[in-house]
Design an enzyme around this catalytic site. Structure first.
Site, PDB file in Angstrom:
ATOM      1  N   LYS A 283       0.837  -1.199   0.000  1.00  0.00           N
ATOM      2  CA  LYS A 283       0.000   0.000   0.000  1.00  0.00           C
ATOM      3  C   LYS A 283       0.875   1.253   0.000  1.00  0.00           C
ATOM      4  O   LYS A 283       0.634   2.187  -0.772  1.00  0.00           O
ATOM      5  CB  LYS A 283      -0.884  -0.015   1.261  1.00  0.00           C
ATOM      6  CG  LYS A 283      -1.505   1.303   1.629  1.00  0.00           C
ATOM      7  CD  LYS A 283      -2.406   1.176   2.834  1.00  0.00           C
ATOM      8  CE  LYS A 283      -1.760   1.506   4.147  1.00  0.00           C
ATOM      9  NZ  LYS A 283      -1.375   2.916   4.344  1.00  0.00           N
ATOM     10  N   ASN A 284       1.887   1.257   0.863  1.00  0.00           N
ATOM     11  CA  ASN A 284       2.689   2.471   1.022  1.00  0.00           C
ATOM     12  C   ASN A 284       3.654   2.708  -0.140  1.00  0.00           C
ATOM     13  O   ASN A 284       4.325   3.735  -0.183  1.00  0.00           O
ATOM     14  CB  ASN A 284       3.454   2.435   2.349  1.00  0.00           C
ATOM     15  CG  ASN A 284       2.513   2.624   3.530  1.00  0.00           C
ATOM     16  OD1 ASN A 284       1.333   2.917   3.332  1.00  0.00           O
ATOM     17  ND2 ASN A 284       3.024   2.456   4.734  1.00  0.00           N
TER      18      ASN A 284
ATOM     19  N   CYS B 250      -5.529   7.943   9.088  1.00  0.00           N
ATOM     20  CA  CYS B 250      -5.675   7.297  10.391  1.00  0.00           C
ATOM     21  C   CYS B 250      -5.415   8.290  11.514  1.00  0.00           C
ATOM     22  O   CYS B 250      -4.472   9.078  11.459  1.00  0.00           O
ATOM     23  CB  CYS B 250      -4.682   6.144  10.518  1.00  0.00           C
ATOM     24  SG  CYS B 250      -5.278   4.592   9.840  1.00  0.00           S
TER      25      CYS B 250
ATOM     26  N   ARG C  84       0.028  14.302  13.192  1.00  0.00           N
ATOM     27  CA  ARG C  84       0.340  14.185  11.775  1.00  0.00           C
ATOM     28  C   ARG C  84       0.331  15.528  11.030  1.00  0.00           C
ATOM     29  O   ARG C  84      -0.422  15.712  10.070  1.00  0.00           O
ATOM     30  CB  ARG C  84      -0.614  13.181  11.089  1.00  0.00           C
ATOM     31  CG  ARG C  84      -0.639  11.844  11.773  1.00  0.00           C
ATOM     32  CD  ARG C  84      -1.313  10.778  10.970  1.00  0.00           C
ATOM     33  NE  ARG C  84      -0.378  10.070  10.107  1.00  0.00           N
ATOM     34  CZ  ARG C  84      -0.703   9.070   9.319  1.00  0.00           C
ATOM     35  NH1 ARG C  84      -1.953   8.684   9.252  1.00  0.00           N
ATOM     36  NH2 ARG C  84       0.191   8.467   8.573  1.00  0.00           N
TER      37      ARG C  84
ATOM     38  N   ASP D 272       4.117   0.473  11.991  1.00  0.00           N
ATOM     39  CA  ASP D 272       2.905  -0.188  11.484  1.00  0.00           C
ATOM     40  C   ASP D 272       2.761  -1.629  11.993  1.00  0.00           C
ATOM     41  O   ASP D 272       1.684  -2.213  11.888  1.00  0.00           O
ATOM     42  CB  ASP D 272       2.893  -0.183   9.947  1.00  0.00           C
ATOM     43  CG  ASP D 272       2.608   1.207   9.398  1.00  0.00           C
ATOM     44  OD1 ASP D 272       2.159   2.074  10.166  1.00  0.00           O
ATOM     45  OD2 ASP D 272       2.831   1.416   8.184  1.00  0.00           O
TER      46      ASP D 272
ATOM     47  N   ARG E  18      -9.083  -0.284   4.768  1.00  0.00           N
ATOM     48  CA  ARG E  18      -8.186   0.718   4.166  1.00  0.00           C
ATOM     49  C   ARG E  18      -6.893   0.085   3.685  1.00  0.00           C
ATOM     50  O   ARG E  18      -6.297   0.541   2.717  1.00  0.00           O
ATOM     51  CB  ARG E  18      -7.807   1.781   5.206  1.00  0.00           C
ATOM     52  CG  ARG E  18      -8.954   2.590   5.717  1.00  0.00           C
ATOM     53  CD  ARG E  18      -8.448   3.453   6.838  1.00  0.00           C
ATOM     54  NE  ARG E  18      -7.706   4.538   6.238  1.00  0.00           N
ATOM     55  CZ  ARG E  18      -7.962   5.821   6.443  1.00  0.00           C
ATOM     56  NH1 ARG E  18      -8.923   6.168   7.253  1.00  0.00           N
ATOM     57  NH2 ARG E  18      -7.280   6.747   5.847  1.00  0.00           N
TER      58      ARG E  18
END
Ligand code: UD1
Length: 419
Positions: A22-23, A116, A121, A305, A397
């Site tokens: 995903k990243n 998230c 952030r 993560d 997600r």
């Protein structure tokens, strides 16, 4: 609202294949607008964050088609100079559009991203990097209007090796006149992968994956067919699921070299892990031992993560485990729900002390964010009785139909609609 209903107690066995990360896929989707040629990405996971990123691209006038797991992006002609306000809050990665769009058109407007809820952030490092490249940012009414007419390569030093800011500046610099050097860049494998993609398109990026990244601007990029690296966090989540259920699992297409921080902890917990080319096999012990301490850090440290999934393993491991979260401020959201399932946890700010109990029990819990949700699913697999996890949209997600994957490995899990 959808829930997962999980009956614990089945061990996970068999094999599972991991998709692209995903990243990696998210910044590369954004970077694809830097060429008018078609770009095709392979093995793209069918997850909500990718769907939301595709919706953003389409909202800006980019054509995106998906055939199976291949996604083709065609960014031809005039694109919108603004991130669609109604879509930008759907994911943090919406901020990845800023760098490529400024590189392409030298003007762009956006708002603060969503994503998230795992900490403050902020995007100050992104903004500072853009300003160093000559972008003039005017903020009013929550929108940031970027004027990039004076953009050119520059030296940038990040106070902290932010993954997103490193990627954004790499992309912003790709089509600028001159050379950009990023000092104290993040070193995550997904950054090296973004550089591999950009270079395949004709960019000149060197040093990605190390502390200093250099981007020599070029005039034009071309299209490419590209397979992003495999997802080390999805692979780790599968290993953790097998480890807690006493399973024997082969994880195919695992980025083994990028997972050493994880596999060494799992080995320390008593798991037998064998490595093949792009493959890991985990055989779980009868009872896991404590891993001692995990402190999350930027790569090559232990990935934040994977903190939540490892937290779950600690709840049933023999002994006391310590988890120190240094990357995000609010990343112990799973703790309360794990306590509801019988875990013995004490939290002091960014430190969690977990005393392993022999068994967790089923409960009604809620996925607060993506990895917390995964942690609860892992807990439920091993718990006595039934667990209901609410708000599975958070899990969707980052994991494609997690219930289907887990069921295929022997878990008793269903997705249900709750009114
Ligand atoms: C990325 C990953 C996410 C992972 C994280 C850390 C993607 C899409 N997401 O997120 O899964 O958990 O890296 O490995 O790739 N920070 C600032 N100012 C900034 C930017 C960041 O203070 O401008 C802070 C953040 O609040 C956080 C820390 O730096 O405390 C790390 O953030 P960063 O590395 O930027 O993570 P993301 O790119 O958001």
């Amino acid at each position: 609202m959808q829930i997962f209903r999980i009956q614990g107690g089945s061990s996970l066995n068999g094999e599972v294949k991991i998709d692209s990360a995903k990243n990696s896929a998210l910044p590369i989707l954004a970077a694809s607008v830097m060429t008018e040629d078609p770009v095709t990405l392979l093995d793209v996971p069918d997850i909500e964050d990718v769907s939301n990123m595709i919706a953003i691209l389409r909202g800006m006038g980019v054509s995106v088609t998906r055939e199976g797991s291949a996604v083709t992006v065609r960014a031809k002609g005039d694109l919108s100079g603004e991130l669609p306000p109604r879509l930008e809050k759907t994911l943090r990665a919406s901020v990845f559009m800023v760098g490529p769009m400024l590189s392409r058109t030298r003007a762009f407007t956006f708002g603060y991203p969503g994503g998230c809820e795992i900490g403050l952030r902020p995007i100050d490092l992104h903004e500072r990097g853009l300003r160093a490249l000559g972008v003039v940012i005017d903020e009013s009414g929550g929108r940031l209007r970027c004027d990039g007419r004076s953009m050119r390569g520059a030296e940038i030093h990040f106070d902290y090796p932010s993954v997103g800011a490193t990627e954004n500046i790499m992309m912003a610099a790709a089509l600028l006149p001159g050379k950009t050097v990023i000092h104290n860049a993040a070193r995550e494998p997904e950054i090296a992968d973004l550089a591999r993609f950009m270079n395949a398109c004709g960019a000149k990026v060197s040093g990605a994956g190390r502390q200093t990244v250099t981007i020599q601007g070029v005039r034009k990029l071309r299209g490419v067919v590209f397979r992003p690296i495999a997802d080390r966090i999805a692979a780790g989540t599968m290993l953790a699921s097998a480890a807690i259920t006493g399973g024997d699992l082969r994880v195919l297409n695992a980025p083994t070299c990028d997972m050493v921080a994880q596999t060494s902890k799992l080995r320390g917990m008593g798991c037998e892990i064998t490595e093949g080319p792009n493959e890991l096999r985990l055989k779980a012990p009868k009872r896991l031992k404590s891993f001692g301490q995990i402190q999350t850090q930027p790569h090559p440290g232990f990935p934040t993560d994977m903190q939540a999934p490892m937290f779950t393993l600690a709840t049933v491991a023999d002994g006391v485990s310590l988890l120190v979260e240094t990357v995000f401020e609010s990343r112990f959201q799973h703790a309360r729900d794990l306590q509801a399932m019988g875990a013995d946890v004490t939290i002091m700010d960014r430190v969690a002390v977990v005393r392993g109990v022999p068994k967790l029990h089923g409960a009604r819990v809620k996925a607060h964010d993506l990895r917390s949700g995964a942690a609860l699913a892992i807990a439920a697999l091993a718990a006595e009785g039934e667990t209901e996890i609410e708000q599975v949209s958070q899990i969707d997600r980052g994991y494609a139909a997690l219930e289907v994957t887990l069921r295929g490995l022997g878990a008793k899990i269903t997705r249900e609609e709750r009114g």
